[in-house]
Design an enzyme around this catalytic site. Structure first.
Site, PDB file in Angstrom:
ATOM      1  N   GLU A   1      21.468  18.065  94.132  1.00 38.64           N
ATOM      2  CA  GLU A   1      21.777  18.586  95.465  1.00 38.64           C
ATOM      3  C   GLU A   1      20.496  19.045  96.145  1.00 38.64           C
ATOM      4  O   GLU A   1      19.449  19.159  95.510  1.00 38.64           O
ATOM      5  CB  GLU A   1      22.767  19.754  95.393  1.00 38.64           C
ATOM      6  CG  GLU A   1      22.238  20.990  94.684  1.00 38.64           C
ATOM      7  CD  GLU A   1      23.270  22.105  94.624  1.00 38.64           C
ATOM      8  OE1 GLU A   1      24.341  21.972  95.248  1.00 38.64           O
ATOM      9  OE2 GLU A   1      22.997  23.113  93.943  1.00 38.64           O
TER      10      GLU A   1
ATOM     11  N   ARG B   1      17.690  25.889 102.640  1.00 35.90           N
ATOM     12  CA  ARG B   1      17.421  27.300 102.911  1.00 35.90           C
ATOM     13  C   ARG B   1      16.350  27.801 101.964  1.00 35.90           C
ATOM     14  O   ARG B   1      15.868  27.070 101.096  1.00 35.90           O
ATOM     15  CB  ARG B   1      18.692  28.123 102.698  1.00 35.90           C
ATOM     16  CG  ARG B   1      19.292  27.922 101.304  1.00 35.90           C
ATOM     17  CD  ARG B   1      20.393  28.894 100.968  1.00 35.90           C
ATOM     18  NE  ARG B   1      21.128  28.535  99.771  1.00 35.90           N
ATOM     19  CZ  ARG B   1      20.736  28.760  98.521  1.00 35.90           C
ATOM     20  NH1 ARG B   1      19.556  29.320  98.298  1.00 35.90           N
ATOM     21  NH2 ARG B   1      21.492  28.404  97.497  1.00 35.90           N
TER      22      ARG B   1
END
Length: 451
Positions: A289, A293
């Protein structure tokens, strides 16, 4: 894009304090929001301005987009830093801020959407040249699809929620008999946790490490990597101890996978900080993944590169571009982060309450990111992380010795914390050798009595 003049920090705890410190160093005014439960938090005490946005419930406060936008308008904040968790990977939030003329210090809403859905993220990674785990082409919609796909991939397989996180909606099937039950259970858990029951399937790796690459892009097609972090020491898919660089990689492997990731971000025209996460086994990397952020464990990257990642986020969001080129990124020494939680060190039962005595370690190469203080009352409503101990040394051996010393100095009384667990780990021979995988910690906890 004009320079940012005032940043609202849409978070709490140690990450809110971390961003606040960066704002002060850059001479940028900062506003913090808080729930009624966090009125006495350290970041609220130190901010230029604070706005109460609701009761303790996250849904009514830190996840309340309308209240946060209203706080921006009331205070004149022209940018929002989301920290991690809460709204940091919420594309709708980024869209709403943009519609109100407020800069989101993070990637574009489109990139958040692409990487927020695990199937789309995997497809995108393949297109960008990032190696992926063998698996289904997309959602596994029926029992028949599940059985067929598992046979094609080969057992064992992992069934995962497309909108998943934190280990929810994730099941292992070791045989054909396991598949239907795992597929059904994963869908049920996914629907309950995320409101989306879609699942997909991929090859289950036996003893991999969890390696992640820190990337940064300027949104204009320039991107760099800042090396890797090893996050293999986990419990229930939650990271506990992180290292930079990984004890498992050599310089050639590090630079090769780092460049693959940087090149991918150039093609994507990615903006801001991001982390591309891999399982690593037998010399091969497999994409799992991308987090769009700042990561909890970003300080260990800062320690080995000397680059302030929050400064860099704000610079990029202001339109100033990257402050360094790839050739100017240099790695120095070794760093380890321990996540100190308000939990029992073995049962991991949360331990909210009042800190009666707090003493943080210090000295060369020791950093504490924490909003805790003596007399602070830890509320029961949020994540149990109360601080991060980050230690840097010229070598991994020096770093481990410094960590042992720092842990012995660290005092938090009045509540249970995970400090005793780290005192055990820093003395363990497998850890000293860097010989562990993503299953190591759970096996250790199951088979080793508490000291």
């Amino acid at each position: 894009m004009p320079m940012i003049s005032k940043i609202l920090i849409a978070n709490r705890g140690e990450i809110a304090l971390r961003v606040l410190r960066a704002c002060k160093e850059l001479g940028i005014a900062c506003v913090v929001v808080h729930s009624t439960a966090d009125a006495d938090a350290m970041h609220v005490r130190l901010a230029d301005e604070s706005v109460c946005i609701g009761p303790p419930s996250s849904r009514e406060s830190y996840l309340n987009i309308h209240q946060i936008v209203a706080a921006c308008e009331i205070t004149g904040a022209d940018a929002v830093h989301p920290g991690y968790g809460f709204l940091s990977e919420n594309a709708k939030f980024a869209d709403i801020l943009e519609a109100h003329g407020i800069t989101f210090i993070g990637p574009t809403a489109d990139h958040i959407r692409i990487m927020g859905d695990k199937i789309t993220a995997k497809t995108t990674a393949l297109e960008l040249g990032i190696p992926v785990v063998p698996g289904s082409d997309g959602e596994v919609k029926t029992e028949e699809d599940a059985l067929k796909t598992a046979a094609e991939i080969g057992y064992p397989v992992l069934i995962k929620a497309t909108a998943g996180g934190g280990g929810r909606g994730m099941k292992v099937a070791k045989s054909e008999a396991d598949v239907i039950e795992a597929w059904s259970t994963a869908r049920t858990e996914a629907a309950a946790a995320f409101g989306n029951d879609a699942v997909y399937m991929e090859k289950y790796l036996g003893k991999p490490r969890h390696i992640e690459i820190q990337v940064f892009g300027d949104g204009e097609g320039n991107a760099i990597h800042l090396g890797e972090r090893d996050c293999s020491l986990q419990r229930r898919h939650q990271k506990v101890w992180e290292e930079a660089n990984s004890p498992a990689l050599n310089v050639e492997q590090r630079m090769k996978i780092g460049q693959v990731c940087a090149d991918a971000m150039k093609k994507l025209k990615y903006r801001g900080a991001g982390t591309i996460e891999f399982l690593y086994e037998n010399g091969e990397f497999y994409f799992i993944e991308m987090n769009t952020r700042l990561q909890v464990e970003h300080p260990i990257t800062e320690a080995i590169t000397g680059i302030d990642l929050v400064h860099e986020q704000i610079r990029v969001a202001s339109g100033g571009g990257l402050s360094v080129t790839q050739d100017e990124v240099h790695f120095s020494g070794h760093a380890i982060e321990c996540r100190i939680n308000a939990e029992h060190a073995r049962t991991f039962v949360p331990s909210p309450g009042t800190i009666t005595h707090f003493h943080a370690p210090g000295g060369l190469g020791v950093r504490i990111d924490s909003g805790a203080y003596q007399g602070y009352k830890i509320p029961p409503y949020y994540d149990s992380l109360i601080g991060k101990l980050i230690v840097h040394g010229r070598t991994r051996v020096e770093c481990m010795m410094r960590l042992r010393r720092a842990l012995d100095e660290f005092v938090v009384d009045g509540i249970n914390t995970t400090l005793p667990l780290f005192q055990d780990l820093v003395s363990n021979q497998d850890i000293a050798n860097g010989d562990y995988d993503i299953h190591w910690l759970e096996d250790y906890l199951a088979n080793t009595p508490a000291a």
